[in-house]
Design an enzyme around this catalytic site. Structure first.
Site, PDB file in Angstrom:
ATOM      1  N   ASP A  59      43.400   3.329  37.833  1.00  0.00           N
ATOM      2  CA  ASP A  59      44.757   3.453  37.326  1.00  0.00           C
ATOM      3  C   ASP A  59      44.970   4.906  36.900  1.00  0.00           C
ATOM      4  O   ASP A  59      44.000   5.650  36.693  1.00  0.00           O
ATOM      5  CB  ASP A  59      44.932   2.492  36.139  1.00  0.00           C
ATOM      6  N   ASP A  61      47.978   6.335  34.449  1.00  0.00           N
ATOM      7  CA  ASP A  61      48.483   6.616  33.110  1.00  0.00           C
ATOM      8  C   ASP A  61      47.545   6.129  32.015  1.00  0.00           C
ATOM      9  O   ASP A  61      47.222   4.944  31.917  1.00  0.00           O
ATOM     10  CB  ASP A  61      49.851   5.959  32.914  1.00  0.00           C
ATOM     11  N   ASP A  87      68.444  12.495  28.374  1.00  0.00           N
ATOM     12  CA  ASP A  87      67.412  11.844  29.180  1.00  0.00           C
ATOM     13  C   ASP A  87      66.028  12.289  28.730  1.00  0.00           C
ATOM     14  O   ASP A  87      65.077  11.502  28.722  1.00  0.00           O
ATOM     15  CB  ASP A  87      67.598  12.173  30.667  1.00  0.00           C
ATOM     16  N   ALA A 167      51.770   2.935  39.325  1.00  0.00           N
ATOM     17  CA  ALA A 167      53.195   2.637  39.498  1.00  0.00           C
ATOM     18  C   ALA A 167      54.003   3.913  39.695  1.00  0.00           C
ATOM     19  O   ALA A 167      55.188   3.850  40.052  1.00  0.00           O
ATOM     20  CB  ALA A 167      53.726   1.882  38.279  1.00  0.00           C
ATOM     21  N   LYS A 211      49.788  -4.345  42.001  1.00  0.00           N
ATOM     22  CA  LYS A 211      48.605  -3.508  42.195  1.00  0.00           C
ATOM     23  C   LYS A 211      47.460  -4.324  42.796  1.00  0.00           C
ATOM     24  O   LYS A 211      46.746  -3.842  43.696  1.00  0.00           O
ATOM     25  CB  LYS A 211      48.146  -2.902  40.864  1.00  0.00           C
ATOM     26  N   ASP A 234      43.526   1.045  31.697  1.00  0.00           N
ATOM     27  CA  ASP A 234      43.711   0.973  30.240  1.00  0.00           C
ATOM     28  C   ASP A 234      44.600  -0.184  29.827  1.00  0.00           C
ATOM     29  O   ASP A 234      44.678  -0.495  28.634  1.00  0.00           O
ATOM     30  CB  ASP A 234      44.377   2.270  29.753  1.00  0.00           C
TER      31      ASP A 234
END
Length: 306
Positions: A59, A61, A87, A167, A211, A234
């Site tokens: 993964d 992040d 934003d 993602a 995933k 994580d």
């Protein structure tokens, strides 16, 4: 990609193509979840050198990267006038909650996805790829967890294929994977026609069960034995992917994944420092950090104009 070409040749509407791709991903993920979960020992797993059926899946992040790739992309796009200061505040708040709570809020993810798709619609893929290169060259140097990077290298040194599974947009995922020397990347695919983004996704966000579906599909294509493979994440959202492999690791885990890992006997690696202090930090501190970051950006821009 062959499957995508078949969908295009069938001349389905964009909505039909998206629905069909989503159903296929869900079906594959459901089949994977029905498998009996494997328990793994707590001791370190040493990759078997030269095993052609073994690979490692990481993964991104908070597993490889400190924080979220979409946040760094958002800041980089803001500096290139893609969107407003408001934003940036929203991106910063999402990043603060991610860092302090160690969680992935589905609403935040969906919001970031919709914002990003709206921004890239009508733009050329080559342009965004160049921007991503510029943004992540510095991010990779500063935001990678050394401990996780060492795990990546451990599998590479054993001659195994190593894949990033995230993602984040595929364009971002490929850059991160390439700079880490990985085999390749699985990421969210934005639809493009004649090199121009349409503002839609192909099959939806590569998140959670999707995933697991992607890893299963890649294992079939690459003739991998998932019982020989390792996976690292994580987030509790990635339990379906972790449950697929013979050697699941949880890295810098959120509370839910930590509890699940202990029940299953999965290995836990935490490369963070001051984790407990960060989790009980005052919300005001997070807010001040956001405002300070925004002020720094504004001040830097004013200096450039002088």
């Amino acid at each position: 990609m062959a499957a995508l070409r078949r969908l295009t040749q069938a001349r389905r509407t964009p909505t039909e193509r998206t629905a069909l791709a989503g159903e296929a991903a869900a079906e594959a993920a459901e089949a994977a979840l029905r498998a009996v979960p494997r328990r793994a020992p707590k001791e370190d797993h040493t990759p078997t050198p030269g095993d052609p059926q073994a690979a490692a899946f990481f993964d991104c992040d908070n597993t490889i990267l400190r924080g979220a790739a979409i946040f760094y992309l958002g800041i980089g796009l803001y500096r290139r006038r893609f969107f407003s200061r408001w934003d940036v505040v929203r991106f910063a708040w999402q990043q603060a909650s991610f860092r302090l709570l160690g969680s992935e809020d589905p609403a935040h993810i969906a919001d970031a996805q919709d914002t990003a798709l709206g921004l890239v619609a009508g733009k050329r893929t080559a342009e965004l790829e160049q921007i991503c290169e510029e943004i992540f060259e510095q991010v990779i140097a500063e935001k990678i967890w050394p401990g996780t990077r060492a795990l990546v290298q451990l599998h590479l040194d054993a001659g195994q294929r190593v894949w990033l599974v995230t993602a984040a947009p595929l364009e971002v995922a490929r850059i991160i994977a390439r700079q880490l020397g990985m085999t390749g990347a699985l990421g969210t695919v934005a639809e493009a026609v004649d090199g121009v983004y349409t503002g839609r996704l192909v099959g939806g966000l590569l998140h959670g069960e999707a995933k697991a579906a992607a890893v299963s599909a890649l294992a079939r294509r690459e003739q991998l034995d998932l019982s020989h493979c390792a996976a690292f994440s994580d987030s509790a959202n990635d339990i379906p992917m972790l449950a697929l492999v013979g050697h699941p690791y949880v890295v810098n885990p959120d509370a839910t994944l930590r509890r699940h890992a202990r029940r299953m006997g999965w290995r836990i690696r935490d490369f963070r420092t001051g984790r407990k202090a960060a989790r009980i930090g005052l919300p005001a501190a997070a807010a001040l950090g956001i405002l300070a970051g925004l002020a720094a950006i504004t001040l830097a821009e004013r200096r450039k104009r002088r």
